[in-house]
Design an enzyme around this catalytic site. Structure first.
Site, PDB file in Angstrom:
ATOM      1  N   ASP A 496       0.866  -1.167   0.000  1.00  0.00           N
ATOM      2  CA  ASP A 496       0.000   0.000   0.000  1.00  0.00           C
ATOM      3  C   ASP A 496       0.911   1.229   0.000  1.00  0.00           C
ATOM      4  O   ASP A 496       2.088   1.130   0.361  1.00  0.00           O
ATOM      5  CB  ASP A 496      -0.897  -0.019   1.242  1.00  0.00           C
ATOM      6  CG  ASP A 496      -1.841   1.172   1.296  1.00  0.00           C
ATOM      7  OD1 ASP A 496      -2.346   1.557   0.233  1.00  0.00           O
ATOM      8  OD2 ASP A 496      -2.051   1.710   2.395  1.00  0.00           O
ATOM      9  N   ASP A 882      -1.249  -0.948   5.959  1.00  0.00           N
ATOM     10  CA  ASP A 882      -1.412  -0.391   7.301  1.00  0.00           C
ATOM     11  C   ASP A 882      -2.765  -0.741   7.902  1.00  0.00           C
ATOM     12  O   ASP A 882      -3.162  -0.186   8.916  1.00  0.00           O
ATOM     13  CB  ASP A 882      -1.222   1.124   7.284  1.00  0.00           C
ATOM     14  CG  ASP A 882      -2.230   1.817   6.376  1.00  0.00           C
ATOM     15  OD1 ASP A 882      -2.977   1.114   5.672  1.00  0.00           O
ATOM     16  OD2 ASP A 882      -2.271   3.062   6.366  1.00  0.00           O
ATOM     17  N   GLY A 883      -3.487  -1.674   7.281  1.00  0.00           N
ATOM     18  CA  GLY A 883      -4.766  -2.106   7.819  1.00  0.00           C
ATOM     19  C   GLY A 883      -5.942  -1.346   7.272  1.00  0.00           C
ATOM     20  O   GLY A 883      -7.076  -1.789   7.418  1.00  0.00           O
ATOM     21  N   ASP A 886      -7.084  -2.742   3.569  1.00  0.00           N
ATOM     22  CA  ASP A 886      -6.208  -3.777   3.021  1.00  0.00           C
ATOM     23  C   ASP A 886      -6.523  -5.164   3.583  1.00  0.00           C
ATOM     24  O   ASP A 886      -5.833  -6.126   3.257  1.00  0.00           O
ATOM     25  CB  ASP A 886      -4.741  -3.442   3.349  1.00  0.00           C
ATOM     26  CG  ASP A 886      -4.303  -2.131   2.719  1.00  0.00           C
ATOM     27  OD1 ASP A 886      -4.712  -1.866   1.585  1.00  0.00           O
ATOM     28  OD2 ASP A 886      -3.573  -1.369   3.367  1.00  0.00           O
TER      29      ASP A 886
END
Length: 1004
Positions: A496, A882-883, A886
């Protein structure tokens, strides 16, 4: 019974399955019972391991409609089998939205036309007859039989009715009666995401029934019969330690997930009834259609619900990974006869995210007007909610298909064949030499336990255990240890951009205003007296979704930077003000007094009037929130003392320009924008429009945003800078040297992404970038792809022509052989183009995946789809994010690494405490070490077992055998010591990855 075609459930979804129906057959069942007795229970174990054999061996085929047992098979590459029992329940209606009380009109409140009063007792009797509903449960989901479609289906919630936004307000905002609530609960179940922590006994039974442990049990019994007590005891000790470690790890994961889910799963809530009564209840009692009252001090949402009145400020970090407060507004309520206004269409959770409160998210603050309660209609409950689906994906993940394990099982089958030869040889030799029957049985079976070493499973996990311990010391936590070996095979890593390769925050680099359809020179500061009353600064001060939480400004980082650059002050109405005034009490922004021009006061009587005229307070009347689909947001504002209102627009430059009058857009707009984006800046465009005087405050509250966001005047550009993290270039260079391909998957602008890819070294300066722009079919024209060379900003940033149209001829062969492409090249495409290519150019998808480096404007589901495409061309794919959006890709990749410790990353196999990508090489190195150890141990154990097999076979020929202590010394003192110490040494001090991996890996 005539066979029917297979039914498909969850068609087109990730968990699509084929369904076939079976009925229990008594004579087949009797034969199986006899077989179980004759094989000493081994047949029962075999049927436990093979659900397909279990069903087909005890049942006969029938239609799905009449089936007692269902056999399901997933349609993905794993082809997993599941068995489900069909159950029957009696209800008063054939669907959850059936009207229960025909004599009252209360059902009107829920969107169902009431039945006319029954005119005779017969009709009433027929209506009250209970209905049989057939269903089955699988993976925490219930599937109900639908006679209309002749198949099983999942009931999600209120969306199944396909209600419109106006219908939700008109027919679903009054609440449910207790009878209606109880009836719906029969279908939707208790509103609870229940993660059952299995008891130690259940986990023990499930673990012990593993084929390897069954084989070990068989070996121990055999050795005990042959009086090999010491060796049997050593294997028992190893097995107990292995089982205990496995049980501890599995139960710990269950407990962690249970605690995460259960922390706020049951709360007390207030619900509305049709007679306007407010009733206290537990959140577990909620069903779709209930009307929930959101408390003023906030709460954790126990379900998915759509706001019908009031406003909420919500923290959605559990789902998105972003702890940025989001403002949720009430669902638009046009009249039933109004068309072309916002909210006239069918309600959808995806399309109306800005009005939907999701389960597990935290409501921080609510805002209401004129004493009106903040209400939300429950849309989904339990495992159907957004949080429930996330938990389901963690509880029931797809298996990991790893070639090492696949080949290991094949090799074990070869060893079984070798053991079979030794087994027959021993029997024949013993019979010829008139050996007693008991000795023949023990010695022939002993050959099998020697050929297939029982200690193999424990030995194979040694490298993984040591690698997991080293990863933990490095700040990388693993919830799926088996994935460590797979990480040793990673040859492509997707990253990302924002928050992963670059810093999270954005800095305001400057602005470039437009006057008289021409760009002015770039300016660093806008917080000055000359610009304080300009429309450009007013747009920056009003067009945002910021709010104050405990006196501190909070919201999207981009909005915060933009607003702070103006130096203005934001004031929100207090609870007392909103309860006393109507709903149009606005949020007010004003410049600080020192920025306003000074005014000369002639007399003391004019002070108050002068202060009013010199102020520049702007009230935000209506906000149209940012939409990722529209790529813009807008507000309607009014300057204090003015009669007419203004509309301000902010968004992606290409989108904003398309909504502006052409004469207000500078001619060199494209060149200026491209120059900024190719330097890696994030560019936001602003626009303004003076609204007509006929638009009153009340009309603005229900107007469609499309009527506001049109014929705008272009104001200029805001240029934001997103800096690379200091570790990024070095890590990417390490991966490049190790021949590990890197790919960027981002939701940002295409040219910005390409620029960042060049800056961080993902695309070398001398390489070409080709942008694939796919156009969907339109007006009878077929879909097409336009190919463009993207300029190298280092050499061509100042030229007039920025694109060169090329024909790369992918259809005719490998583009790498094309004469048109003499240099190394990279493809870049947007999410829109990726979708068009996957739908209309499927033969090109894999070719583009082999050379695609930048994928911009990608939605979360497109990221997951890209990972699957890369896996289809035999890449071992890692994903680092980074969450934020994703999660799907992190779960689907062979090795998902989350840089966020938020709840959304609980599904990721690996989580790093270090918030940069330096964890990626560390994980790959440890994966390679564990993989090499596992492979070498496997070879070592296989070789040792073959040597021991030959030795024992030769000893049998002279009527001799190894003693108990000899077996113990070979297996424990030599073999296990080597196995369990081979991976104990730490890795070398050299932090870089090597390009050439161990030759053992090539065999995989």
């Amino acid at each position: 019974m005539e066979k029917e075609e297979l039914k498909i459930v969850n068609r087109g979804l990730e968990d699509e399955m084929e369904v076939s129906g079976y009925r229990l057959c008594h004579w087949k069942l009797a034969l199986v019972v006899v077989g179980v007795v004759c094989t000493g229970g081994f047949l029962l174990l075999l049927l436990y391991w093979m659900p397909e054999w279990s069903v087909k061996g005890t049942c006969t085929r029938t239609t799905v409609r009449e089936a007692e047992i269902l056999l399901l098979r997933s349609t993905d590459e794993f082809k997993r089998w599941f068995r489900a029992k069909v159950r029957v329940m009696l209800t008063s209606g054939n669907n959850p939205f059936h009207s229960l009380d025909p004599q009252t009109s209360s059902s009107v409140a829920n969107g169902h036309t009431p039945h006319s009063p029954p005119h005779d007792a017969l009709r009433k009797c027929v209506e009250n007859q209970p209905v049989q509903i057939r269903y089955f449960s699988l993976h925490s989901t219930k599937y109900y039989w639908n006679d209309m479609i002749q198949n099983f289906e999942v009931l999600k919630g209120l969306e199944d009715l396909e209600v419109t936004c106006s219908s939700i307000h008109a027919h679903h905002s009054s609440g449910l009666t207790p009878d209606q609530q109880n009836h719906r609960r029969l279908f939707f179940g208790v509103n609870e995401i229940e993660v059952k922590v299995p008891s130690i006994f259940k986990l023990l039974i499930k673990e012990v029934l593993n084929p390897f442990y069954i084989f070990q049990l068989f070996s121990i019994i055999l050795w005990s019969a042959d009086e090999y007590y010491y060796y049997a005891s050593a294997i028992v000790l190893m097995s107990v330690i292995s089982i205990a470690t496995s049980l501890y790890t599995i139960r710990k994961q269950y407990v962690m997930l249970h605690d995460m889910v259960a922390s706020h799963s049951v709360v007390r809530v207030s619900t509305c009834r049709p007679n306007n009564e407010v009733e206290e209840a537990l959140s577990t009692d909620l069903v779709p259609g209930d009307v929930l009252i959101i408390p003023a001090n906030g709460t954790i949402m126990p379900c998915d619900a759509v706001l019908v009145s009031g406003t909420c400020i919500v923290n959605e970090s559990m789902l998105t990974g972003e702890s940025v407060p989001v403002t949720k507004t009430n669902l638009p309520n046009p009249g039933e006869d109004e068309k072309g206004v916002e909210g006239a269409g069918v309600y959808s959770i995806e399309e109306h995210k800005r009005h939907t409160l999701f389960c597990g998210t935290q409501v921080i603050q609510t805002r209401f007007y004129t004493g009106e309660l903040v209400k939300a209609v429950v849309v989904r409950t339990g495992f159907s909610t957004a949080k429930g689906q996330l938990v389901r994906s963690i509880l029931y993940p797809k298996p990991t298909d790893f070639k090492l394990y696949h080949d290991a099982y094949l090799f074990l089958l070869c060893l079984v064949g070798v053991a079979g030869v030794g087994f027959l040889y021993t029997i024949v030799l013993s019979i010829l030499n008139q050996v007693p029957a008991r000795t023949i049985i023990i010695e022939s079976l002993d050959i099998i336990t020697i050929t297939i070493p029982p200690a193999l499973p424990a030995a194979m996990t040694a490298g993984i255990v040591y690698a997991q311990r080293r990863l933990k010391r490095a700040g990388i936590f693993c919830i799926s240890p088996q994935r460590i070996n797979i990480c040793g095979q990673l040859n492509l890593v997707c990253f990302d951009k924002t928050g992963t390769l670059t810093e999270d925050g954005l800095d305001l680099w400057g602005v470039q205003r437009v006057e008289n359809s021409s760009f002015l020179l770039p300016e660093e500061r806008v917080c000055r007296e000359a610009l304080v009353k300009s429309q450009f600064v007013s747009c920056m001060a009003t067009c945002h979704s910021l709010t104050k939480l405990e006196g501190v400004l909070s919201g999207d980082p981009l909005d915060l930077k933009m607003f702070e650059a103006t130096g203005w002050i934001l004031e929100e109405p207090t609870e007392e003000e909103t309860s006393l005034h109507n709903r149009i009490m606005p949020t007010v922004v004003r410049p600080p007094r020192q920025l306003l021009p000074e005014t000369v006061v002639s007399s003391t009587q004019d002070i108050e009037l002068c202060e009013l005229s010199s102020s520049h307070d702007i009230g935000i009347v209506r906000q149209f929130p940012f939409s990722s689909a529209l790529q813009r947001m807008s507000v309607v504002a009014r300057l204090l003392g003015e009669k007419r209102m203004d509309a301000y627009l902010k968004g992606a430059p290409e989108v904003v320009v398309s909504l502006c009058k052409k004469e207000t857009v500078p001619e060199n707009f494209s060149e200026v924008l491209e120059d900024y984006t190719k330097q890696g800046f994030r560019v936001i465009a602003l626009a303004h429009r003076r609204l007509e005087s006929k638009l009153t405050w009340h009309k603005v509250q229900s107007i469609n945003r499309d009527q506001i966001e049109t014929r705008m005047d272009f104001l200029g550009l805001i240029i934001m800078q997103n800096k690379l993290k200091t570790e990024t270039p070095g890590v990417l260079e390490d991966l490049r040297r190790a021949n590990i391909r890197t790919v960027m998957v981002t939701g940002d602008n295409m040219l910005t992404a390409v620029s960042v890819a060049r800056d961080c070294g993902m695309i070398p300066p001398q390489d070409k970038v080709i942008i694939a722009n796919a156009v969907p079919p339109k007006d009878g024209r077929s879909a097409r792809i336009d190919w463009h060379y993207a300029d190298n900003p280092a050499t061509q940033a100042n030229k007039g022509a920025h694109f060169e149209v090329v024909d790369i001829g992918l259809e005719e062969g490998d583009p790498e052989d094309s004469q048109i492409l003499p240099h190394t090249y990279h493809f870049a495409m947007s999410g829109r183009s990726f979708t068009v290519i996957t739908e209309h150019f499927q033969d090109l998808v894999q070719k583009l995946a082999l050379h695609g480096t930048v994928f911009a404007r990608m939605a979360p589901d497109q990221k997951t789809q890209l990972v699957e495409v890369l896996q289809s061309v035999d890449y071992f794919v890692g994903m680092c994010g980074d969450g934020a959006n994703d999660c799907g890709a992190l779960k689907r990749a062979h090795g998902g690494i989350s840089l966020s410790e938020l709840e959304a990353s609980v599904a990721s196999p690996f989580t790093s405490r270090t918030p940069n990508i330096s964890c990626v090489p560390s994980l790959i190195r440890e994966g390679r070490a564990a993989l090499i150890t596992s492979f070498c141990v496997f070879k070592f154990m296989a070789l040792y077992s073959i040597i021991q097999y030959i030795s024992v076979t030769l000893l049998y020929s002279i009527f001799s055998n190894l003693g108990d202590f000899q077996f113990l010394f070979i297996d424990v003192a030599i073999i296990l010591v080597i196995v369990f110490t081979s991976a104990l040494l730490p890795l070398g001090a050299e932090p870089g990855l090597v390009r050439e991996v161990d030759p053992c890996l090539r065999c995989l």
